[in-house]
Design a protein around this motif. Sequence first.
Motif, PDB file in Angstrom:
ATOM      1  N   ASN A   1      51.077   1.981  14.980  1.00  0.00           N
ATOM      2  CA  ASN A   1      51.528   2.646  13.864  1.00  0.00           C
ATOM      3  C   ASN A   1      50.749   3.495  13.693  1.00  0.00           C
ATOM      4  O   ASN A   1      49.962   3.662  13.081  1.00  0.00           O
ATOM      5  N   ASN A   2      52.002   4.763  13.608  1.00  0.00           N
ATOM      6  CA  ASN A   2      51.079   5.867  13.433  1.00  0.00           C
ATOM      7  C   ASN A   2      51.689   7.658  12.978  1.00  0.00           C
ATOM      8  O   ASN A   2      50.604   8.089  12.169  1.00  0.00           O
ATOM      9  N   ALA A   3      53.124   6.749  12.936  1.00  0.00           N
ATOM     10  CA  ALA A   3      54.021   7.499  12.653  1.00  0.00           C
ATOM     11  C   ALA A   3      53.069   7.924  10.703  1.00  0.00           C
ATOM     12  O   ALA A   3      53.832   7.709   9.790  1.00  0.00           O
ATOM     13  N   GLY A   4      54.158   9.330  10.393  1.00  0.00           N
ATOM     14  CA  GLY A   4      53.328   9.819   9.076  1.00  0.00           C
ATOM     15  C   GLY A   4      54.238  11.148   9.112  1.00  0.00           C
ATOM     16  O   GLY A   4      54.424  12.033   9.349  1.00  0.00           O
ATOM     17  N   VAL A   5      54.134  11.412   7.176  1.00  0.00           N
ATOM     18  CA  VAL A   5      54.762  12.635   6.595  1.00  0.00           C
ATOM     19  C   VAL A   5      54.006  12.335   5.109  1.00  0.00           C
ATOM     20  O   VAL A   5      53.353  11.662   4.817  1.00  0.00           O
TER      21      VAL A   5
ATOM     22  N   ARG B   1      48.393  -6.932  20.392  1.00  0.00           N
ATOM     23  CA  ARG B   1      47.363  -6.128  19.545  1.00  0.00           C
ATOM     24  C   ARG B   1      48.605  -4.854  18.668  1.00  0.00           C
ATOM     25  O   ARG B   1      49.196  -4.500  18.674  1.00  0.00           O
ATOM     26  N   ILE B   2      47.897  -5.483  17.242  1.00  0.00           N
ATOM     27  CA  ILE B   2      49.032  -4.219  16.314  1.00  0.00           C
ATOM     28  C   ILE B   2      47.679  -3.831  15.892  1.00  0.00           C
ATOM     29  O   ILE B   2      47.056  -3.787  15.275  1.00  0.00           O
ATOM     30  N   ILE B   3      48.432  -2.268  16.376  1.00  0.00           N
ATOM     31  CA  ILE B   3      47.039  -0.666  14.888  1.00  0.00           C
ATOM     32  C   ILE B   3      48.133  -0.500  14.044  1.00  0.00           C
ATOM     33  O   ILE B   3      48.542   0.496  14.521  1.00  0.00           O
ATOM     34  N   ASN B   4      47.026  -0.490  12.726  1.00  0.00           N
ATOM     35  CA  ASN B   4      48.156   0.078  11.800  1.00  0.00           C
ATOM     36  C   ASN B   4      47.310   1.219  11.127  1.00  0.00           C
ATOM     37  O   ASN B   4      46.302   1.202  11.962  1.00  0.00           O
ATOM     38  N   THR B   5      48.113   2.671  10.819  1.00  0.00           N
ATOM     39  CA  THR B   5      47.451   3.632  10.383  1.00  0.00           C
ATOM     40  C   THR B   5      47.799   4.159   8.727  1.00  0.00           C
ATOM     41  O   THR B   5      47.963   3.727   7.712  1.00  0.00           O
ATOM     42  N   CYS B   6      45.853   3.133   8.241  1.00  0.00           N
ATOM     43  CA  CYS B   6      45.473   3.105   6.675  1.00  0.00           C
ATOM     44  C   CYS B   6      45.977   5.056   6.309  1.00  0.00           C
ATOM     45  O   CYS B   6      45.278   5.421   6.467  1.00  0.00           O
ATOM     46  N   SER B   7      44.241   4.429   4.859  1.00  0.00           N
ATOM     47  CA  SER B   7      43.883   6.482   4.610  1.00  0.00           C
ATOM     48  C   SER B   7      42.765   5.802   3.783  1.00  0.00           C
ATOM     49  O   SER B   7      43.049   4.643   3.217  1.00  0.00           O
ATOM     50  N   GLY B   8      42.341   6.791   3.566  1.00  0.00           N
ATOM     51  CA  GLY B   8      40.908   6.541   2.624  1.00  0.00           C
ATOM     52  C   GLY B   8      41.404   7.039   1.312  1.00  0.00           C
ATOM     53  O   GLY B   8      41.961   6.191   0.088  1.00  0.00           O
ATOM     54  N   ALA B   9      42.856   7.327   1.498  1.00  0.00           N
ATOM     55  CA  ALA B   9      43.447   7.486   0.163  1.00  0.00           C
ATOM     56  C   ALA B   9      43.955   6.441  -0.516  1.00  0.00           C
ATOM     57  O   ALA B   9      44.110   5.520  -1.949  1.00  0.00           O
ATOM     58  N   GLY B  10      44.322   5.528   0.513  1.00  0.00           N
ATOM     59  CA  GLY B  10      45.107   4.205   0.366  1.00  0.00           C
ATOM     60  C   GLY B  10      43.866   3.171  -0.344  1.00  0.00           C
ATOM     61  O   GLY B  10      44.275   1.577  -0.553  1.00  0.00           O
ATOM     62  N   LEU B  11      42.957   3.506   0.371  1.00  0.00           N
ATOM     63  CA  LEU B  11      41.488   2.204  -0.525  1.00  0.00           C
ATOM     64  C   LEU B  11      41.093   2.914  -1.587  1.00  0.00           C
ATOM     65  O   LEU B  11      41.119   2.300  -2.135  1.00  0.00           O
TER      66      LEU B  11
END
Length: 303
Positions: free
Chosen positions: A99-103, A152-162
Amino acid sequence: MPGICEGRVVVVTGAARGLGRAHALEFARHGASVVVNDVGVQLDGTGGDEQPAAEVAAEIRSLGGKAVVDGADVADWDQARQLVARAVDSFGRLDVLVNNAGVVRDRMFVNLSEQEWDDVLRVHLKGHAATIRHAAAHWRDLAKAGEAVDARIINTCSGAGLQGSIGQSNYAAAKAGIAALTVNTAAELGRYGVTVNAIAPSARTRMTEDVFTEAMSQPTDGSFDAMAPENVSPLVAWLGSAESADVTGRVFEVEGGAVRVATGWRHGAEHDAGRRWSPTELGPVVRDLLDRDPRPEPVYGTT
């Protein structure tokens, strides 16, 4: 020499550009067949061009790999179901969901519109939830039918979320939700042979080039380009491989050549009175707890 993902089938969302493109190509180089998913819109949500995704698929085929293009909107519940079906129909199976899609709709929170909030939460958080939901149902059904599942599922988080990020409250909230979704689904889906992890990457993409322009500029002297999106993809490919079967429910920060494990919320120091507290006595207690606990990481953009 066989690649680390030889024979696996991978869906990569938002795969036409940036990190998604780098992930799709990395999986292909390591032997995976790839569903290149992208709706092809601009960052502001306008347009819709299939050509960038088609170019990624063509590049994969030029490497001797297999790829199909998919234009599903991942935040649409039924289209997310169709995306999972597309992988199975095209290649006979599904092993990995990236999962990589984003805006982005960056704005100081006091100026943020309802639509800007909804757009970001929809694509990031719901876009992750919808694809995970349908991929998980597919793998659960296989497991219940007695088939071996190694998914496998690999999600895309962010330092902004952490840690948070000034001017990105909508994005930070969505990414924090993805981190929580990762931990929770990892706990639920392990019984079916599915691992769930997330990455929090720092890289030069369309979404970041206006935020960190100077820090993310490409070197011109031939030195290591720490902000190239291709630096993130090796970890994503490893997390998608059979070798990572014992790793789940974790978030990894990736920047240049650095990989870190991000540690989430933990139980901290404690005072237990064994009775109901009075508000007047809690001031010293709270301050003592804060003194004994590590200070949180600073929010990005603060001084």
